[in-house]
Structures are given as C-alpha cells and as structure tokens.
Scaffold this motif. Structure first.
Motif, PDB file in Angstrom:
ATOM      1  N   ASP A 179       0.651  -1.348  -0.347  1.00  0.00           N
ATOM      2  CA  ASP A 179      -0.315   0.276   0.158  1.00  0.00           C
ATOM      3  C   ASP A 179       1.121   1.697  -0.165  1.00  0.00           C
ATOM      4  O   ASP A 179       1.286   1.519   1.248  1.00  0.00           O
ATOM      5  CB  ASP A 179      -1.043   0.038   1.211  1.00  0.00           C
ATOM      6  CG  ASP A 179      -1.749   1.249   1.329  1.00  0.00           C
ATOM      7  OD1 ASP A 179      -1.744   1.829   0.122  1.00  0.00           O
ATOM      8  OD2 ASP A 179      -2.301   1.246   1.869  1.00  0.00           O
ATOM      9  N   LEU A 183       1.525   2.428  -5.657  1.00  0.00           N
ATOM     10  CA  LEU A 183      -0.220   1.977  -5.930  1.00  0.00           C
ATOM     11  C   LEU A 183      -1.115   2.450  -6.594  1.00  0.00           C
ATOM     12  O   LEU A 183      -1.405   2.213  -7.425  1.00  0.00           O
ATOM     13  CB  LEU A 183      -0.126   0.736  -4.754  1.00  0.00           C
ATOM     14  CG  LEU A 183      -1.749  -0.559  -5.200  1.00  0.00           C
ATOM     15  CD1 LEU A 183      -0.890  -1.181  -5.991  1.00  0.00           C
ATOM     16  CD2 LEU A 183      -1.676  -0.925  -4.236  1.00  0.00           C
ATOM     17  N   ALA A 184      -1.257   3.468  -5.966  1.00  0.00           N
ATOM     18  CA  ALA A 184      -2.403   4.582  -6.055  1.00  0.00           C
ATOM     19  C   ALA A 184      -2.253   5.233  -7.025  1.00  0.00           C
ATOM     20  O   ALA A 184      -3.844   5.214  -8.232  1.00  0.00           O
ATOM     21  CB  ALA A 184      -2.674   5.444  -5.188  1.00  0.00           C
ATOM     22  N   LEU A 187      -2.843   2.706 -10.971  1.00  0.00           N
ATOM     23  CA  LEU A 187      -4.286   1.872 -10.336  1.00  0.00           C
ATOM     24  C   LEU A 187      -5.100   3.001 -10.634  1.00  0.00           C
ATOM     25  O   LEU A 187      -6.544   2.839 -11.045  1.00  0.00           O
ATOM     26  CB  LEU A 187      -4.679   1.179  -9.508  1.00  0.00           C
ATOM     27  CG  LEU A 187      -3.406  -0.272  -9.439  1.00  0.00           C
ATOM     28  CD1 LEU A 187      -4.146  -1.345  -8.085  1.00  0.00           C
ATOM     29  CD2 LEU A 187      -4.322  -1.180 -10.475  1.00  0.00           C
ATOM     30  N   ARG A 191      -8.627   0.832  -7.769  1.00  0.00           N
ATOM     31  CA  ARG A 191      -7.447   1.013  -7.252  1.00  0.00           C
ATOM     32  C   ARG A 191      -7.998   0.304  -5.648  1.00  0.00           C
ATOM     33  O   ARG A 191      -8.258  -1.137  -5.790  1.00  0.00           O
ATOM     34  CB  ARG A 191      -6.639   1.695  -6.108  1.00  0.00           C
ATOM     35  CG  ARG A 191      -5.621   1.716  -4.972  1.00  0.00           C
ATOM     36  CD  ARG A 191      -5.520   2.340  -4.049  1.00  0.00           C
ATOM     37  NE  ARG A 191      -4.831   2.203  -2.401  1.00  0.00           N
ATOM     38  CZ  ARG A 191      -5.381   1.676  -1.812  1.00  0.00           C
ATOM     39  NH1 ARG A 191      -7.154   1.459  -2.014  1.00  0.00           N
ATOM     40  NH2 ARG A 191      -4.776   1.435  -0.605  1.00  0.00           N
TER      41      ARG A 191
END
Length: 240
Positions: A179, A183-184, A187, A191
């Motif tokens: 996290d 990642l944010a 995606l 996400r």
C-alpha cells in the motif's frame, strides 16, 4: 533496530515516498546519516527537510549523468539502496519498445550506473540493496512480461554482484503488493476494487505496508551475513 547503522551513510534512490521513505526513516532512527534521492528536486528537498534527513539529491535514473551528479560529492557511501522505478506495463506485441525498455533502464542499468559512479567510494564493509517484486515469481497476462523479466533480472544481478563486489554485500528485496502512493498512481480509480479483490485471496487478507517493507531493507543493511539473497516480504502471496 540494529546499532550497526550508527553514523553510517545511507543513500536511498526512491527514498522520498513509499517503501524508500519508510526505510529512510527507520535507518535514521537507527542512527544512520540518510540521503534521499528523488526524481523531483523540490520534492526531495521538501521530504528531506520534513524528516530531518542528512541530505537530498535529484536524479532521473534512466540518465547516467544525473546519477553520477547525485553521487559526485558524497565522500563515502556505506549502504546504497536502489528502489526507484515506475510500473512499466504493456504487451510485447503492442506497446512502444522504447517505453518497455524503461523497465530495465530504471532497474538494471540504473544499478550499474550508480555502482560505476561510486566506484571505490562504496564502503567494502557496506551493502547494496536492490528491488525486484512479486512479478519476478508470478508474472501476469496483463502486459507485465517485460517488467517481470526486469524484476527477475535484479535478483540475478544481485547474486552476481555479491561475488563481483565482495566483500560488499548485495541483496534484493522482493515485496508483494504494498500500500504505497505508487500503487494508487498506477491503478487510479481502479485501486479500491483491485485491493478488495486481491485481499480476499491473500493469506493475511491485507496488503503489506511501506513500513514492513522498509524494515526489511534496514534488516538487509544491518545484518552482516545476509548476502546474495532475495528477501520476500509478501505475506505469503507467492503461495497462492
């Protein structure tokens, strides 16, 4: 945390956010002098000031000259951590080849350029920590073949360098889905749905945290007998 980082100089490429920032904070708490390297100069300066790090640099890891400039005025590096890299996704038969090359440029060749730039300024009783990722073991069909290859190459590179650079220790961190801001960014609006579906499958029913992966980096730096290894911090995701 181990006291072996006391007064040692730690340089972390990708140290301004996510796993790198978590590792930087924990290394500093162990007594290290931490220098973080980010892509954006203003952002790196801001992060270094906010956390009281010993210094900051800016570099584009796809350009050898900026890596050399970032390291030029550091007298000695005890522990070098190379975490910078974007999520390069594209199918081999469809994506722009120059774009796909970034997966290797940001990882394998960035490591080569950093080590060549440091030369004898890398302490012989120190370490290098590279990063791979879960794709090295479990590539997907969603356009990650080249990124998976680059990730696996980092593990092979570390094993070779552990012999070539001895007695400098060289290891690789292989995190599972973590996290982090990356990642944010990767995606976007998808996400939350992705995370919800993934966590249902994971043995621990959650993603890893930047702090957990960062602690693994501090361990690899601190433990003087860890060498040529890939440390998986993935909550058992390789088992499913």
């Amino acid at each position: 945390m181990s006291s072996t980082l006391q007064d040692r100089t730690v340089v972390i490429f990708g140290g301004t956010s996510g796993i790198g920032l978590a590792a930087a904070r924990q290394a500093q708490a162990s007594g290290a002098r931490v220098i973080v390297v980010g892509f954006n100069a203003a952002g790196a300066e801001r992060v270094a000031a906010a956390h009281g790090f010993a210094g900051w640099r800016a570099a584009d890891v796809t350009r050898s000259e900026t890596i050399a400039a970032a390291l030029a005025d550091i007298p000695q590096v005890d522990h070098l951590v190379l975490l910078a890299g974007t999520f390069v996704a594209g199918k081999v038969l469809e994506a722009d080849v120059d774009y796909l090359k970034r997966a290797f440029d940001e990882r394998v060749w960035a490591a080569v350029h950093a080590l060549r730039a440091l030369g004898g300024r890398l302490a012989r009783d120190g370490s290098v920590t590279l990063i791979s990722g879960a794709l090295a073991d479990r590539p997907s069909a969603q356009g990650t073949a080249v990124l998976a290859a680059a990730s696996a190459a980092m593990e092979a590179l570390a094993r070779g360098l552990a012999l070539e650079l001895a007695p400098v220790r060289v290891n690789t961190l292989s995190p599972g889905t973590t996290d982090t801001p990356l990642l944010a960014r990767t995606l976007g609006a998808h996400r939350d749905a992705y995370v919800a579906a993934l966590t249902e499958k994971l043995p621990q029913r959650r993603l890893g945290t930047a702090e957990e992966a960062g602690a693994a980096i501090v361990f690899l730096m601190s433990n003087g007998f860890m060498n040529g290894e890939t440390l998986h911090v993935d909550g058992g995701s390789r088992l499913i």
